[in-house]
Design a protein around this motif. Structure first.
Motif, short mmCIF file in Angstrom:
data_model
loop_
_atom_site.label_atom_id
_atom_site.label_comp_id
_atom_site.label_asym_id
_atom_site.label_seq_id
_atom_site.Cartn_x
_atom_site.Cartn_y
_atom_site.Cartn_z
N GLU A 158 0.81 -1.22 0.00
CA GLU A 158 0.00 0.00 0.00
C GLU A 158 0.84 1.27 0.00
OE1 GLU A 158 -2.13 1.48 3.59
OE2 GLU A 158 -3.88 1.24 2.32
N ASN A 159 2.03 1.21 0.57
CA ASN A 159 2.87 2.39 0.67
C ASN A 159 3.75 2.64 -0.55
OD1 ASN A 159 1.87 2.95 3.24
ND2 ASN A 159 3.36 1.58 4.18
N ASP A 160 3.61 1.80 -1.58
CA ASP A 160 4.44 1.92 -2.78
C ASP A 160 3.52 2.03 -4.00
OD1 ASP A 160 6.08 1.50 -5.02
OD2 ASP A 160 7.26 -0.07 -4.04
N SER A 161 3.30 3.24 -4.47
CA SER A 161 2.36 3.45 -5.58
C SER A 161 2.80 2.71 -6.85
CB SER A 161 2.16 4.94 -5.87
OG SER A 161 3.38 5.54 -6.24
N LYS A 162 4.11 2.56 -7.06
CA LYS A 162 4.58 1.81 -8.24
C LYS A 162 4.16 0.34 -8.13
CE LYS A 162 8.51 4.74 -9.36
NZ LYS A 162 9.97 4.86 -9.40
#
Length: 161
Positions: A98-102
């Motif tokens: 969830e904390n990594d948009s990529k």
């Protein structure tokens, strides 16, 4: 990754849920927000084998958070929030950080690609059927892994032949 490329297909049965309604993240997660309200009412939650019985979806800059509730929970118990009948359905599910948009974008694009290539499913874009998410393993699991596991649910239906 195997034949499903890290995804799985699940059927979520219909269920009763208390709904936050369309709120900002501050209204959901802030002090006196829906999340705190629901946590204080753990006795309302419908029991599952694992994970908390909740889903969230986003609409522009706001979100809706629903929690499955036991049969005896009433509208009065849930005021000022409302109880809804969630329709359920078929979903392709995969997990991203969830904390990594990529990572989130890569996983969702992979899921859409898999649905299109499946030959069996197509996206279910009827009203009320939307992509959803669910946090997995908050707290100690999240801290140990160093990522926030988010299950992503994309609604599908069988292709007509």
């Amino acid at each position: 990754m195997g034949k499903l490329k890290g995804s799985r297909v699940v059927e979520i049965p219909p269920f009763r849920a208390v709904s936050s309604g369309l709120l900002t993240f501050d209204e959901l997660f802030g002090e006196s927000g829906f999340g705190q309200w629901m946590t204080a009412r753990r006795h309302f939650w419908k029991d599952l084998i694992y994970a908390s019985p909740d889903f969230m979806w986003h609409e522009d800059d706001k979100s809706v958070w629903i929690w499955a509730v036991k049969d005896g929970v009433t509208e009065a118990d849930c005021a000022p929030y409302e109880i809804i009948e969630y329709e359920g359905g078929l979903f392709v599910v995969a997990t991203a950080d969830e904390n990594d948009s990529k990572d989130l974008n890569k996983v969702v694009k992979g899921m859409v690609r898999w649905i299109k290539k499946s030959g069996v499913f197509e996206q279910d874009e009827r009203p009320g059927h939307r992509g959803m998410c669910h946090m997995v393993g908050c707290g100690a699991i999240q801290n140990t892994l160093g990522i926030a596991q988010q299950e992503i649910f994309l609604p599908v239906k069988f292709k007509k032949k």
